[in-house]
Design an enzyme around this catalytic site. Structure first.
Site, PDB file in Angstrom:
ATOM      1  N   ASP A 101      -9.706  -5.825   6.462  1.00 21.35           N
ATOM      2  CA  ASP A 101     -10.842  -4.901   6.516  1.00 21.35           C
ATOM      3  C   ASP A 101     -11.396  -4.625   5.130  1.00 21.35           C
ATOM      4  O   ASP A 101     -12.604  -4.487   4.959  1.00 21.35           O
ATOM      5  CB  ASP A 101     -10.449  -3.595   7.226  1.00 21.35           C
ATOM      6  CG  ASP A 101      -9.186  -2.981   6.653  1.00 21.35           C
ATOM      7  OD1 ASP A 101      -8.548  -3.597   5.776  1.00 21.35           O
ATOM      8  OD2 ASP A 101      -8.818  -1.880   7.091  1.00 21.35           O
ATOM      9  N   ASP A 104      -9.315  -4.035  -1.986  1.00 14.58           N
ATOM     10  CA  ASP A 104      -9.463  -2.915  -2.925  1.00 14.58           C
ATOM     11  C   ASP A 104      -8.956  -3.388  -4.294  1.00 14.58           C
ATOM     12  O   ASP A 104      -9.686  -4.012  -5.056  1.00 14.58           O
ATOM     13  CB  ASP A 104      -8.676  -1.733  -2.366  1.00 14.58           C
ATOM     14  CG  ASP A 104      -8.838  -0.457  -3.159  1.00 14.58           C
ATOM     15  OD1 ASP A 104      -9.784  -0.354  -3.941  1.00 14.58           O
ATOM     16  OD2 ASP A 104      -8.000   0.454  -3.003  1.00 14.58           O
ATOM     17  N   ARG A 166      -9.543   5.756  12.342  1.00 16.39           N
ATOM     18  CA  ARG A 166      -9.710   4.310  12.555  1.00 16.39           C
ATOM     19  C   ARG A 166     -10.694   4.040  13.686  1.00 16.39           C
ATOM     20  O   ARG A 166     -11.327   2.986  13.735  1.00 16.39           O
ATOM     21  CB  ARG A 166      -8.370   3.663  12.923  1.00 16.39           C
ATOM     22  CG  ARG A 166      -7.329   3.665  11.806  1.00 16.39           C
ATOM     23  CD  ARG A 166      -6.201   2.725  12.185  1.00 16.39           C
ATOM     24  NE  ARG A 166      -4.975   2.954  11.442  1.00 16.39           N
ATOM     25  CZ  ARG A 166      -4.687   2.404  10.256  1.00 16.39           C
ATOM     26  NH1 ARG A 166      -5.557   1.625   9.668  1.00 16.39           N
ATOM     27  NH2 ARG A 166      -3.528   2.650   9.673  1.00 16.39           N
TER      28      ARG A 166
END
Ligand code: PRP
Length: 197
Positions: A101, A104, A166
């Protein structure tokens, strides 16, 4: 209490996610024509993205899951990543697309790519819905990218804060008071997602 009450700003609306994921699915279908790629989704956050992406892929493909545990900078600056649940199958000779998803710091994907490379896949590519480039600590080659996002702590569409949010159908930023203090210190990792002491 409604989840929507906690939202400060929607960064990527549902329709934009759908449209971009349709494009990514079409690109993968074209690029892998004649092959049967294995999508490896990183639990848990990538579940929603992966399930929607799969339905936009028009060629034969397969799905497997892997789970990692990472440690945020506040806990361990070495950025150790561990595999909590491994794949159910061998990837030797397979065309693998690792799906996540968000990238980072890049520590999770970098570790996974290095690990999966040692298992002799025919090819190994990365598909990430969100690319938070300002926080990158390891270079990650993203072959299929959904959106670049700024350095803000985002939730929704699979991404959580303390296990929650979520199920929101879009990518958004929470109100500051939800965290108890400024979210700027948080990382997109489990350690950062815990409520600040
Ligand atoms: C999130 C996300 C990525 C990872 C990215 O997962 O789903 O896998 O962090 O961070 P990095 O680029 O800094 O390594 P997390 O470990 O929070 O678990 P989750 O998917 O279960 O929420």
């Amino acid at each position: 209490m409604a989840l929507l009450d906690d939202i400060d700003e929607v960064l990527i609306p549902e329709e934009a996610l759908k449209a971009r994921i349709r494009e990514l699915g079409q690109r993968i279908s074209t690029d892998y024509a004649g092959k049967e790629p294995l999508l490896v989704a990183i639990l848990t956050g990538a579940v929603l993205f992966t399930s929607d992406l799969l339905r936009q892929i028009s060629i034969p493909c397969q799905l497997d899951f892997i789970a990692t545990s990472s440690y945020g900078e506040q806990v361990d600056s070495s950025g150790v990543v561990r595999i909590l649940k491994d794949l159910n199958q061998s990837i030797e000779g397979r065309h693998v697309i690792v799906v996540d998803d968000i990238i980072d710091t890049g520590l999770t994907m970098d570790y996974l790519l290095e690990t999966l490379k040692t298992r002799y896949p025919a090819s190994l590519k990365v598909c990430a819905l969100l690319d938070k480039l300002p926080r990158r600590r390891r270079f990650v080659p993203i072959d299929y990218r959904g959106f670049e996002i700024p350095d803000r702590f985002v939730v929704g569409y699979g991404l959580d804060y303390a296990g929650r949010y979520r199920n929101l159908p879009f990518i958004c930023v929470l109100k500051t008071q939800v965290y108890g203090q400024a979210p700027a210190i948080q990382t997109q990792t489990p350690a950062g997602r815990s409520a600040p002491a």
